[in-house]
Scaffold this active site. Structure first.
Site, mmCIF file in Angstrom:
data_model
loop_
_atom_site.group_PDB
_atom_site.id
_atom_site.type_symbol
_atom_site.label_atom_id
_atom_site.label_comp_id
_atom_site.label_asym_id
_atom_site.label_seq_id
_atom_site.Cartn_x
_atom_site.Cartn_y
_atom_site.Cartn_z
ATOM 1 N N TYR A 57 32.557 -33.978 3.679
ATOM 2 C CA TYR A 57 33.198 -32.707 3.307
ATOM 3 C C TYR A 57 32.988 -31.691 4.430
ATOM 4 O O TYR A 57 31.960 -31.040 4.534
ATOM 5 C CB TYR A 57 32.644 -32.159 1.981
ATOM 6 N N HIS A 127 30.140 -43.552 -0.730
ATOM 7 C CA HIS A 127 31.368 -42.809 -1.049
ATOM 8 C C HIS A 127 32.538 -43.748 -1.354
ATOM 9 O O HIS A 127 33.345 -43.479 -2.252
ATOM 10 C CB HIS A 127 31.714 -41.883 0.127
ATOM 11 N N SER A 206 37.149 -34.814 -9.910
ATOM 12 C CA SER A 206 38.463 -34.228 -10.234
ATOM 13 C C SER A 206 38.693 -34.204 -11.745
ATOM 14 O O SER A 206 39.745 -34.642 -12.238
ATOM 15 C CB SER A 206 39.591 -34.993 -9.519
ATOM 16 N N ARG A 210 42.272 -32.221 -10.265
ATOM 17 C CA ARG A 210 42.412 -31.392 -9.045
ATOM 18 C C ARG A 210 43.170 -30.104 -9.377
ATOM 19 O O ARG A 210 43.995 -29.639 -8.608
ATOM 20 C CB ARG A 210 43.109 -32.161 -7.915
ATOM 21 N N PHE A 212 45.364 -29.625 -11.789
ATOM 22 C CA PHE A 212 46.662 -29.813 -12.453
ATOM 23 C C PHE A 212 46.592 -29.555 -13.958
ATOM 24 O O PHE A 212 47.487 -28.928 -14.544
ATOM 25 C CB PHE A 212 47.176 -31.236 -12.182
HETATM 26 N N1 LIG Z 1 33.741 -39.195 -4.887
HETATM 27 C C1 LIG Z 1 34.916 -38.828 -4.457
HETATM 28 O O1 LIG Z 1 35.626 -39.572 -3.765
HETATM 29 C C2 LIG Z 1 35.429 -37.461 -4.798
HETATM 30 C C3 LIG Z 1 36.796 -37.145 -4.655
HETATM 31 C C4 LIG Z 1 37.223 -35.854 -5.014
HETATM 32 C C5 LIG Z 1 36.301 -34.924 -5.491
HETATM 33 N N2 LIG Z 1 34.981 -35.254 -5.589
HETATM 34 C C6 LIG Z 1 33.976 -34.304 -6.108
HETATM 35 O O2 LIG Z 1 34.412 -33.811 -7.376
HETATM 36 C C7 LIG Z 1 34.449 -32.383 -7.365
HETATM 37 C C8 LIG Z 1 35.556 -31.863 -8.254
HETATM 38 O O3 LIG Z 1 36.796 -32.479 -7.949
HETATM 39 P P1 LIG Z 1 38.059 -31.698 -7.347
HETATM 40 O O4 LIG Z 1 37.631 -30.455 -6.698
HETATM 41 O O5 LIG Z 1 38.814 -32.713 -6.566
HETATM 42 O O6 LIG Z 1 38.959 -31.419 -8.620
HETATM 43 P P2 LIG Z 1 38.807 -30.543 -9.948
HETATM 44 O O7 LIG Z 1 37.417 -30.122 -10.152
HETATM 45 O O8 LIG Z 1 39.485 -31.330 -10.997
HETATM 46 O O9 LIG Z 1 39.751 -29.294 -9.632
HETATM 47 C C9 LIG Z 1 39.470 -28.375 -8.622
HETATM 48 C C10 LIG Z 1 40.704 -27.529 -8.414
HETATM 49 O O10 LIG Z 1 41.024 -26.858 -9.625
HETATM 50 C C11 LIG Z 1 41.031 -25.449 -9.453
HETATM 51 N N3 LIG Z 1 40.355 -24.889 -10.640
HETATM 52 C C12 LIG Z 1 39.060 -25.048 -10.998
HETATM 53 N N4 LIG Z 1 38.807 -24.434 -12.159
HETATM 54 C C13 LIG Z 1 39.967 -23.875 -12.552
HETATM 55 C C14 LIG Z 1 40.343 -23.109 -13.679
HETATM 56 N N5 LIG Z 1 39.472 -22.809 -14.631
HETATM 57 N N6 LIG Z 1 41.633 -22.695 -13.775
HETATM 58 C C15 LIG Z 1 42.541 -22.993 -12.816
HETATM 59 N N7 LIG Z 1 42.237 -23.732 -11.718
HETATM 60 C C16 LIG Z 1 40.957 -24.175 -11.585
HETATM 61 C C17 LIG Z 1 40.293 -25.190 -8.172
HETATM 62 O O11 LIG Z 1 40.844 -24.085 -7.484
HETATM 63 P P3 LIG Z 1 39.985 -22.759 -7.173
HETATM 64 O O12 LIG Z 1 38.941 -23.134 -6.191
HETATM 65 O O13 LIG Z 1 41.031 -21.854 -6.632
HETATM 66 O O14 LIG Z 1 39.433 -22.325 -8.492
HETATM 67 C C18 LIG Z 1 40.554 -26.468 -7.374
HETATM 68 O O15 LIG Z 1 41.759 -26.373 -6.674
HETATM 69 C C19 LIG Z 1 34.629 -32.031 -5.879
HETATM 70 O O16 LIG Z 1 34.183 -30.735 -5.606
HETATM 71 C C20 LIG Z 1 33.786 -33.084 -5.204
HETATM 72 O O17 LIG Z 1 32.424 -32.686 -5.195
HETATM 73 C C21 LIG Z 1 34.553 -36.510 -5.272
#
Ligand SMILES: NC(=O)c1ccc[n+]([C@@H]2O[C@H](COP(=O)([O-])OP(=O)(O)OC[C@H]3O[C@@H](n4cnc5c(N)ncnc54)[C@H](OP(=O)(O)O)[C@@H]3O)[C@@H](O)[C@H]2O)c1
Length: 331
Positions: A57, A127, A206, A210, A212
């Protein structure tokens, strides 16, 4: 906040963690460092004890931010990071190649420890499965790092059931981190029975799809440069329009519950199994607070069934990953 234990390992964490990736990488412009540090500390103040980062990251930057933010609270929090990516010469040097060779892991961990300002990593994930390195060798390397006190727990990400079993036989796996949400329910069949049998915790990444599932990605949304969602088929074109059907289901359900869609998405995950700990990510305090409300939104068995059936009736359009990402998924 309510606590959960990841599998039978005894690793206790807050029921919701914080995914820190988006503060530096993958979802558009990085948040300014002092603001990112503040957001992470705001989460600590609100009872979050589980923080997720990775070497890739940034690369590197997110681990530095997380390390700086959590240094004053180090003994009270659980830090999870990941190894396993490296620059790919066939993809313009982007970090899309897998490397889980033992020497590489040991080198990566030394860097992560420095950036995280700690002498031990609470949870170290691979990962992505590296098809060129037998998982037994990778698990053996992590076992040695655990014996040396540099790592406490071993995790895998996006690993399939067979790989999980093979790894677990060498070094017990504490948690699997894979995508899981109302937007992607494949793990219910592909890995969750194995996790339950082996006593391994599940950390859905996610969990808001993400973003959605919150209803904030509409036909008008354009993704910023460097936002991975612009490359993922499910978030674009006709697929995006068609997938709004799921957003409507979650939105309507949330209205009836007098809750937010984000809270419904997280409460639904928490209701699946007591050993599930989602890690929603955000860069905004108001959304962090909203998301944490998901931990106290109780769903009855009937309500979970309603959501299950409504989501199962919708076929999600568009692939989950682009070709370059999909190459690394383990079956
Ligand atoms: N192991 C892997 O391969 C892998 C892959 C992807 C992610 N991850 C981990 O999982 C974590 C979370 O996944 P993610 O960030 O991909 O997806 P997520 O948590 O499903 O969604 C994050 C997105 O949603 C928005 N968001 C968050 N809360 C919200 C709310 N209450 N209302 C409206 N929009 C909202 C955020 O924007 P804003 O910042 O503008 O709020 C951001 O764009 C990551 O930070 C990472 O640590 C791991």
């Amino acid at each position: 906040m309510q606590q959960r234990t990841l599998g039978t390992s005894g690793l206790q964490v807050s029921a919701l963690g914080l995914g820190c990736m988006g503060l530096s990488f993958g979802l558009g412009p990085a948040t300014e460092t002092s603001e990112a540090i503040k957001l992470i500390r705001d989460a600590v103040e609100r009872g979050v004890t589980f923080f997720d980062t990775a070497e890739v990251y940034g690369p590197f930057v997110n681990e530095e931010v997380v390390g700086e933010a959590l240094a004053p609270f180090r003994k009270d929090v659980v830090i999870a990071t990941k190894f396993g990516f490296e620059p790919d010469p066939s993809n313009d040097g982007k970090w899309t190649a897998a490397n889980s060779k033992p020497e590489h892991i040991k080198q990566v961990v030394e860097g992560s420890l420095k950036r995280l300002k700690t002498d031990t990593i609470d949870l170290l994930y691979q990962h992505r499965v590296d098809k060129n390195t037998p998982i037994e060798e990778t698990a053996g390397a992590v076992k040695e790092l655990i014996q040396a006190g540099k790592v406490k727990h071993f995790g895998l990400s996006e690993a399939g059931a067979k790989t999980i079993r093979r790894a677990h036989a060498v070094q017990p796996v504490t948690a699997l981190q894979s995508e899981y949400s109302l937007f992607w329910r494949e793990p219910e069949e592909s890995v969750m029975p194995t996790l339950e049998e082996l006593g391994i915790g599940f950390v859905p990444f996610s969990p808001l799809g993400r973003g959605f599932l919150t209803g904030t990605i509409t036909a008008q949304t354009t993704f910023a440069a460097g936002d991975i969602r612009s490359t993922l088929p499910r978030y674009n074109g006709e697929a995006r329009d068609a997938n709004q059907a799921l957003v409507e289901v979650v939105g309507k359900f949330a209205e009836q519950k007098r809750a937010k869609p984000s809270q419904v998405a997280l409460a639904w995950l928490l209701a699946q199994k007591p050993w599930i700990v989602p890690i929603p990510g955000t860069t905004k305090l108001a959304r962090l607070e909203e998301n944490l409300g998901g931990a106290t939104l109780a769903l009855s068995a009937e309500e979970v069934r309603t959501l299950n059936e409504a989501s199962a009736a919708i076929t999600i359009q568009g692939e989950r990953y682009s070709e370059v990402n999909a190459r690394l998924i383990d079956r």
